[in-house]
Design a protein around this motif. Structure first.
Motif, PDB file in Angstrom:
ATOM      1  N   THR A 112     -27.175 -57.969  33.668  1.00 36.51           N
ATOM      2  CA  THR A 112     -26.613 -59.271  32.662  1.00 36.51           C
ATOM      3  C   THR A 112     -27.628 -60.237  32.980  1.00 36.51           C
ATOM      4  OG1 THR A 112     -24.478 -58.672  32.015  1.00 36.51           O
ATOM      5  CG2 THR A 112     -25.124 -60.657  31.820  1.00 36.51           C
ATOM      6  N   LEU A 113     -27.792 -60.474  34.391  1.00 34.28           N
ATOM      7  CA  LEU A 113     -28.468 -61.584  34.922  1.00 34.28           C
ATOM      8  C   LEU A 113     -30.018 -61.503  34.507  1.00 34.28           C
ATOM      9  CD1 LEU A 113     -28.893 -64.253  36.648  1.00 34.28           C
ATOM     10  CD2 LEU A 113     -29.265 -62.714  38.767  1.00 34.28           C
ATOM     11  N   ASP A 114     -30.471 -60.131  34.543  1.00 33.85           N
ATOM     12  CA  ASP A 114     -31.877 -59.881  34.182  1.00 33.85           C
ATOM     13  C   ASP A 114     -32.096 -60.209  33.122  1.00 33.85           C
ATOM     14  OD1 ASP A 114     -34.353 -58.663  33.977  1.00 33.85           O
ATOM     15  OD2 ASP A 114     -33.815 -56.615  34.291  1.00 33.85           O
ATOM     16  N   THR A 115     -31.239 -59.899  31.935  1.00 31.32           N
ATOM     17  CA  THR A 115     -31.399 -59.839  30.574  1.00 31.32           C
ATOM     18  C   THR A 115     -31.334 -61.451  30.312  1.00 31.32           C
ATOM     19  OG1 THR A 115     -30.222 -58.138  30.034  1.00 31.32           O
ATOM     20  CG2 THR A 115     -30.351 -59.657  28.065  1.00 31.32           C
ATOM     21  N   LYS A 116     -30.454 -62.292  30.788  1.00 30.50           N
ATOM     22  CA  LYS A 116     -30.312 -63.723  30.735  1.00 30.50           C
ATOM     23  C   LYS A 116     -31.553 -64.202  30.899  1.00 30.50           C
ATOM     24  CE  LYS A 116     -27.213 -67.649  31.917  1.00 30.50           C
ATOM     25  NZ  LYS A 116     -26.080 -68.110  32.394  1.00 30.50           N
ATOM     26  N   LEU A 117     -32.114 -63.916  32.182  1.00 30.77           N
ATOM     27  CA  LEU A 117     -33.309 -64.903  32.731  1.00 30.77           C
ATOM     28  C   LEU A 117     -34.421 -64.480  31.878  1.00 30.77           C
ATOM     29  CD1 LEU A 117     -33.021 -64.563  36.624  1.00 30.77           C
ATOM     30  CD2 LEU A 117     -32.789 -66.469  35.111  1.00 30.77           C
ATOM     31  N   THR A 118     -34.632 -62.994  31.573  1.00 36.01           N
ATOM     32  CA  THR A 118     -35.724 -62.833  30.369  1.00 36.01           C
ATOM     33  C   THR A 118     -35.565 -63.558  29.344  1.00 36.01           C
ATOM     34  OG1 THR A 118     -35.869 -60.376  31.461  1.00 36.01           O
ATOM     35  CG2 THR A 118     -36.712 -61.058  29.131  1.00 36.01           C
ATOM     36  N   PHE A 119     -34.386 -63.706  28.514  1.00 37.69           N
ATOM     37  CA  PHE A 119     -34.270 -64.501  27.349  1.00 37.69           C
ATOM     38  C   PHE A 119     -34.672 -65.880  27.582  1.00 37.69           C
ATOM     39  CE2 PHE A 119     -31.598 -66.859  24.331  1.00 37.69           C
ATOM     40  CZ  PHE A 119     -32.044 -66.499  23.092  1.00 37.69           C
ATOM     41  N   SER A 120     -34.133 -66.354  28.542  1.00 39.39           N
ATOM     42  CA  SER A 120     -34.501 -67.951  28.846  1.00 39.39           C
ATOM     43  C   SER A 120     -35.817 -68.042  29.078  1.00 39.39           C
ATOM     44  CB  SER A 120     -33.763 -68.277  30.276  1.00 39.39           C
ATOM     45  OG  SER A 120     -34.029 -69.513  30.438  1.00 39.39           O
ATOM     46  N   THR A 121     -36.464 -67.134  29.695  1.00 38.57           N
ATOM     47  CA  THR A 121     -38.150 -67.304  29.825  1.00 38.57           C
ATOM     48  C   THR A 121     -38.738 -67.175  28.659  1.00 38.57           C
ATOM     49  OG1 THR A 121     -37.844 -66.374  32.205  1.00 38.57           O
ATOM     50  CG2 THR A 121     -40.028 -66.408  31.166  1.00 38.57           C
ATOM     51  N   ILE A 122     -38.445 -66.277  27.983  1.00 35.83           N
ATOM     52  CA  ILE A 122     -38.986 -66.334  26.566  1.00 35.83           C
ATOM     53  C   ILE A 122     -38.904 -67.740  25.680  1.00 35.83           C
ATOM     54  CG2 ILE A 122     -38.908 -65.201  24.057  1.00 35.83           C
ATOM     55  CD1 ILE A 122     -38.317 -62.601  25.800  1.00 35.83           C
ATOM     56  N   ILE A 123     -37.711 -67.953  25.762  1.00 31.05           N
ATOM     57  CA  ILE A 123     -37.451 -69.508  25.072  1.00 31.05           C
ATOM     58  C   ILE A 123     -38.341 -70.578  25.698  1.00 31.05           C
ATOM     59  CG2 ILE A 123     -35.773 -71.279  24.834  1.00 31.05           C
ATOM     60  CD1 ILE A 123     -35.417 -68.769  23.020  1.00 31.05           C
ATOM     61  N   THR A 124     -38.288 -70.591  27.016  1.00 28.70           N
ATOM     62  CA  THR A 124     -39.186 -71.532  27.739  1.00 28.70           C
ATOM     63  C   THR A 124     -40.585 -71.406  27.373  1.00 28.70           C
ATOM     64  OG1 THR A 124     -37.437 -71.453  29.530  1.00 28.70           O
ATOM     65  CG2 THR A 124     -39.793 -72.542  29.717  1.00 28.70           C
ATOM     66  N   ILE A 125     -40.883 -70.215  27.440  1.00 31.26           N
ATOM     67  CA  ILE A 125     -42.649 -70.195  27.064  1.00 31.26           C
ATOM     68  C   ILE A 125     -42.858 -70.433  25.697  1.00 31.26           C
ATOM     69  CG2 ILE A 125     -44.448 -68.427  26.860  1.00 31.26           C
ATOM     70  CD1 ILE A 125     -43.272 -66.790  29.381  1.00 31.26           C
ATOM     71  N   THR A 126     -41.801 -70.165  24.676  1.00 28.82           N
ATOM     72  CA  THR A 126     -41.949 -70.446  23.398  1.00 28.82           C
ATOM     73  C   THR A 126     -42.097 -71.912  23.328  1.00 28.82           C
ATOM     74  OG1 THR A 126     -40.957 -68.589  22.700  1.00 28.82           O
ATOM     75  CG2 THR A 126     -41.210 -69.962  20.990  1.00 28.82           C
ATOM     76  N   GLY A 127     -40.989 -72.595  23.920  1.00 26.51           N
ATOM     77  CA  GLY A 127     -41.134 -74.284  23.615  1.00 26.51           C
ATOM     78  C   GLY A 127     -42.444 -74.794  24.451  1.00 26.51           C
ATOM     79  N   MET A 128     -42.765 -74.002  25.463  1.00 29.68           N
ATOM     80  CA  MET A 128     -43.826 -74.639  26.216  1.00 29.68           C
ATOM     81  C   MET A 128     -45.215 -74.651  25.192  1.00 29.68           C
ATOM     82  SD  MET A 128     -44.997 -76.194  28.858  1.00 29.68           S
ATOM     83  CE  MET A 128     -46.434 -76.815  29.270  1.00 29.68           C
ATOM     84  N   LEU A 129     -45.368 -73.339  24.216  1.00 25.16           N
ATOM     85  CA  LEU A 129     -46.526 -73.053  23.597  1.00 25.16           C
ATOM     86  C   LEU A 129     -46.559 -74.045  22.534  1.00 25.16           C
ATOM     87  CD1 LEU A 129     -46.740 -68.968  23.795  1.00 25.16           C
ATOM     88  CD2 LEU A 129     -48.266 -70.772  24.744  1.00 25.16           C
ATOM     89  N   LEU A 130     -45.166 -74.324  21.885  1.00 21.42           N
ATOM     90  CA  LEU A 130     -45.130 -75.298  20.816  1.00 21.42           C
ATOM     91  C   LEU A 130     -45.691 -76.722  21.236  1.00 21.42           C
ATOM     92  CD1 LEU A 130     -41.708 -74.070  19.146  1.00 21.42           C
ATOM     93  CD2 LEU A 130     -44.069 -73.824  18.178  1.00 21.42           C
ATOM     94  N   LEU A 131     -45.029 -77.042  22.475  1.00 22.77           N
ATOM     95  CA  LEU A 131     -45.398 -78.341  22.922  1.00 22.77           C
ATOM     96  C   LEU A 131     -47.002 -78.570  23.131  1.00 22.77           C
ATOM     97  CD1 LEU A 131     -44.689 -81.133  24.086  1.00 22.77           C
ATOM     98  CD2 LEU A 131     -44.562 -80.235  26.456  1.00 22.77           C
ATOM     99  N   ILE A 132     -47.631 -77.448  23.584  1.00 24.76           N
ATOM    100  CA  ILE A 132     -49.079 -77.640  23.917  1.00 24.76           C
ATOM    101  C   ILE A 132     -49.908 -77.665  22.468  1.00 24.76           C
ATOM    102  CG2 ILE A 132     -51.049 -76.115  24.485  1.00 24.76           C
ATOM    103  CD1 ILE A 132     -49.375 -74.736  26.843  1.00 24.76           C
TER     104      ILE A 132
END
Length: 398
Positions: A112-132
């Motif tokens: 569950t932790l693996d899935t949660k961190l993976t999903f959080s990372t995808i959201i963070t990277i997506t937000g970072m790309l939008l900001l860039i």
């Protein structure tokens, strides 16, 4: 009464072995974990004792009373929880059996932790790309990145962007590390319950202090800019202000400024000047001025009028001067041809570029750390504008 003590805690929850090792080392010095918070952990002071700590990763946010009872029967007392992590302790001399004797079985507990961190990372990277993408549009859409940097809140945006980039790195690191830990457990490699933590913790403290300073600067910069920025009506005369005046260019005793156009801030919008501040350009002026000569009729039957717009920058670094001038020219070239901007030499200036077509004349000048731009519409010749620019730029050049 038991004394409570608060200690800075390691930031990375997912470093399970390092946290277990930290808890045990603290107990050896007489500090026993009671609660995990942000950014401190709560301990109670007691006699030093050798303790073992284990962190159970649960698929849900809560651990059941049945689980706590089962672990207690095997010598492990429940201590506290934070996020998906649940801490149990046991005296070392009790030699309680491990919570998990099969690493492959334990691997399923962190799924569950693996899935949660993976999903959080995808959201963070997506937000970072939008900001860039948004920042790139602000910086490069008008092809004037240096002006954006020194005029607006770009320094704030750069610092904040670096902070988000670092956060993205931490999120990605967490996802990769947990995925690697899970793979190791599946392969039968157990968690290192005595993993070294001091060096990484010291590094985190240094980074935390630096980030605190940076975030403080982020908060201060826009506040300081708001305190500095202002717009006022141009005075009739301004010998001490570092920008040229329309009356000096016209040099006609009959020349008068246009009738004031006021808004609710009591500033004549036809004859105004603004001043601003930024870390890279601590002194900035922008002016707009309009006037006419009563009774002087032009060939089309209109009364003669003229206008002057200027921008003045005192830069923190002289190396920014030429990029600023290049961007100023770029911002004006939408209605002109780039080749019409002519670079000429002047003994008192480091750089001089002029534009002279019809009644529109522009001067871009650089001396030391000072940059001046003037856009004039009227009959005065370009040499007069240059002379006035040279005199005014001396007030702020270093």
């Amino acid at each position: 009464m038991t004394k409570a003590v608060y200690k800075l805690r390691p930031n990375d929850n997912w470093r399970i072995g390092e946290h277990e090792s930290w808890f045990a080392d603290m107990a050896a010095h007489g500090f026993f974990l009671k609660k995990m918070g942000i950014p401190f952990a709560k301990f109670v002071k007691g006699d030093p004792k050798k303790m073992r700590y284990r962190i159970e990763v649960n698929s849900g946010d809560e651990i059941t009373s049945e689980q706590k009872q089962m672990y207690a029967e095997n010598g492990w007392e429940y201590v506290t929880s934070y996020n998906l992590f649940h801490v149990f302790s046991s005296p070392a001399d009790l030699q309680a059996p491990e919570l998990h004797t099969d690493p492959a079985e334990q691997a399923f507990t962190i799924e569950t932790l693996d899935t949660k961190l993976t999903f959080s990372t995808i959201i963070t990277i997506t937000g970072m790309l939008l900001l860039i993408g948004m920042q790139a549009a602000v910086w490069f859409l008008d092809e004037t990145p240096t002006l954006v940097l020194i005029e607006g809140s770009a320094v704030f945006q750069v610092i904040f962007g670096l902070f988000l980039l670092y956060s993205t790195y931490l999120s990605l690191q967490a996802a990769i590390s947990i995925r690697k830990l899970r793979r190791n457990l599946i392969e039968g490699k157990p968690i290192d319950h005595h993993a070294p933590w001091k060096k990484r913790f010291q590094t985190q403290i240094i980074i935390g202090i630096l980030l605190t300073i940076v975030m403080g600067l982020i908060a201060i910069i826009p506040i300081f800019q708001l305190a500095k920025i202002d717009t006022k009506t141009l005075p009739e005369s301004s010998p001490d202000l570092p920008f040229i005046r329309l009356a000096d260019l016209e040099n006609d005793p009959d020349f008068i400024r246009e009738e004031p156009v006021f808004f609710n801030d009591d500033v004549d919008r036809g004859n105004q000047y603004s001043f601003n501040w930024s870390p890279l350009a601590p002194l900035q002026y922008e002016t707009s001025e309009h006037g006419f000569i009563p009774g002087e009729i032009q060939k089309y039957g209109e009364e003669y009028s003229s206008s002057l717009d200027t921008k003045v920058y005192q830069l923190r670094f002289p190396s920014l001067a030429e990029p600023v001038i290049s961007d100023l020219i770029q911002s004006r070239s939408f209605q002109t041809e780039r080749e019409d901007f002519i670079e000429t030499s002047h003994p008192e200036l480091d750089l001089l570029i002029t534009y002279d077509k019809h009644k529109t004349k522009m001067v871009f000048a650089h001396k030391g750390n000072a940059v001046m731009y003037a856009s004039y519409y009227g009959h005065t010749n370009i040499e007069t504008i240059i002379e006035n620019t040279v005199e005014k730029i001396k007030l702020i050049s270093e």
